[in-house]
Design an enzyme around this catalytic site. Structure first.
Site, PDB file in Angstrom:
ATOM      1  N   ASP A   7       0.856  -1.186   0.000  1.00 37.89           N
ATOM      2  CA  ASP A   7       0.000   0.000   0.000  1.00 37.89           C
ATOM      3  C   ASP A   7       0.892   1.236   0.000  1.00 37.89           C
ATOM      4  O   ASP A   7       2.019   1.205   0.519  1.00 37.89           O
ATOM      5  CB  ASP A   7      -0.924   0.021   1.221  1.00 37.89           C
ATOM      6  CG  ASP A   7      -1.934   1.157   1.146  1.00 37.89           C
ATOM      7  OD1 ASP A   7      -2.830   1.096   0.282  1.00 37.89           O
ATOM      8  OD2 ASP A   7      -1.818   2.123   1.927  1.00 37.89           O
ATOM      9  N   GLU A   9       0.841   5.778   0.307  1.00 41.02           N
ATOM     10  CA  GLU A   9       0.146   7.049   0.544  1.00 41.02           C
ATOM     11  C   GLU A   9       0.852   8.109  -0.294  1.00 41.02           C
ATOM     12  O   GLU A   9       2.068   8.012  -0.545  1.00 41.02           O
ATOM     13  CB  GLU A   9       0.163   7.427   2.021  1.00 41.02           C
ATOM     14  CG  GLU A   9      -0.477   6.399   2.952  1.00 41.02           C
ATOM     15  CD  GLU A   9      -1.947   6.152   2.686  1.00 41.02           C
ATOM     16  OE1 GLU A   9      -2.605   7.019   2.073  1.00 41.02           O
ATOM     17  OE2 GLU A   9      -2.450   5.088   3.080  1.00 41.02           O
ATOM     18  N   HIS A 153      -5.976   6.657   7.066  1.00 38.49           N
ATOM     19  CA  HIS A 153      -5.323   5.811   6.078  1.00 38.49           C
ATOM     20  C   HIS A 153      -3.820   5.811   6.379  1.00 38.49           C
ATOM     21  O   HIS A 153      -3.170   6.846   6.325  1.00 38.49           O
ATOM     22  CB  HIS A 153      -5.561   6.349   4.664  1.00 38.49           C
ATOM     23  CG  HIS A 153      -6.946   6.128   4.168  1.00 38.49           C
ATOM     24  ND1 HIS A 153      -7.217   5.713   2.887  1.00 38.49           N
ATOM     25  CD2 HIS A 153      -8.141   6.252   4.779  1.00 38.49           C
ATOM     26  CE1 HIS A 153      -8.531   5.601   2.724  1.00 38.49           C
ATOM     27  NE2 HIS A 153      -9.100   5.932   3.875  1.00 38.49           N
ATOM     28  N   ASP A 158      -3.046  -0.460   6.446  1.00 39.49           N
ATOM     29  CA  ASP A 158      -3.845  -0.804   5.273  1.00 39.49           C
ATOM     30  C   ASP A 158      -3.308  -2.061   4.590  1.00 39.49           C
ATOM     31  O   ASP A 158      -4.083  -2.895   4.101  1.00 39.49           O
ATOM     32  CB  ASP A 158      -3.876   0.368   4.282  1.00 39.49           C
ATOM     33  CG  ASP A 158      -4.804   1.481   4.734  1.00 39.49           C
ATOM     34  OD1 ASP A 158      -5.412   1.344   5.819  1.00 39.49           O
ATOM     35  OD2 ASP A 158      -4.924   2.491   4.015  1.00 39.49           O
TER      36      ASP A 158
END
Length: 238
Positions: A7, A9, A153, A158
């Protein structure tokens, strides 16, 4: 089979507008079992984070000022994922940003597809649950995965949640299809890109602290599922 649940960001939603990565997180599984090994880093994007991204991630610009830049970590990141199958939710988004960062770091690093095959769990979920919401939160609720700790998040949490979701969505494949070419709805075969390991992966044993945190997470999953979670059942079989 070695798999990496990944994942990221970012500073914003559009890589074509010059947005950059601010976090990469990876969780390792071998033969569908978590190893306790992970890779996570924050990144200095050399640009401001959009207000929307700050609200979603809780990451402030000032927090990233002393963090490494992508070229500083590119080799260790690629070494961690090398030869694995990447499992990503909405892979087009994450791979687009990763490919853009690799291009900025240098042509010698190529693209993600040069290093790993990619499995998109969003595409998988849309096939299995057509017409339903298939966000990570929605899948956690549908599959009994405890996401109560996900206030914001964050890359690592995640990735851990996505690992739980992926195992829950594909749990039948352990017995029915060890090659991960399971049958979809209506009996149609679902093609999955085969994984070819360039070299035997090095397995690092989890520390006592990591094992303790893993046990706490399994306890929370058991409570949410009202019984043994998928991971707990697999752990019992080891």
């Amino acid at each position: 089979m070695r798999q990496i649940v990944l994942d990221t960001e970012t500073t914003g939603l559009e890589v074509r507008q010059g947005h950059r990565l601010i976090e990469i997180a990876c969780v390792e599984m071998i033969e569908r079992r978590p190893t306790g090994r992970h890779y996570q880093t924050y990144l200095n994007p050399d640009r401001a984070i959009d207000e929307g991204a700050r609200e979603v991630t809780g990451i402030a610009d000032e927090f990233l000022l002393d963090k490494p830049r992508f070229p500083d970590i590119v080799q260790e990141f690629l070494a961690f994922i090398d030869g694995a199958e990447l499992i990503i939710h909405n892979a087009t988004f994450d791979v687009g940003f990763l490919d853009a960062e690799l291009a900025l770091a240098g042509a010698q690093y190529g693209r993600i597809s040069d290093h790993c095959p990619v499995l998109d769990t969003l595409a998988m979920a849309r096939e299995r649950y057509p017409g339903q919401r298939n966000s990570l939160d929605a899948l956690c609720k549908r599959l009994g995965v405890d996401n109560s700790a996900r206030d914001l998040h964050g890359g690592l949490i995640d990735a851990q949640l996505l690992a739980d979701v992926y195992l829950a969505m594909t749990s039948g494949q352990v017995v029915l299809d060890l090659g991960f070419e399971g049958k979809g709805e209506g009996g149609a075969r679902k093609a999955v890109t085969p994984v070819v390991l360039a070299r035997r992966p090095r397995v690092l044993r989890a520390t006592e602290e990591e094992l303790g945190e893993h046990a706490k997470r399994l306890d929370a999953l058991d409570k949410s599922a009202g019984g043994q979670s998928v991971w707990r059942k697999q752990e019992a079989e080891i």
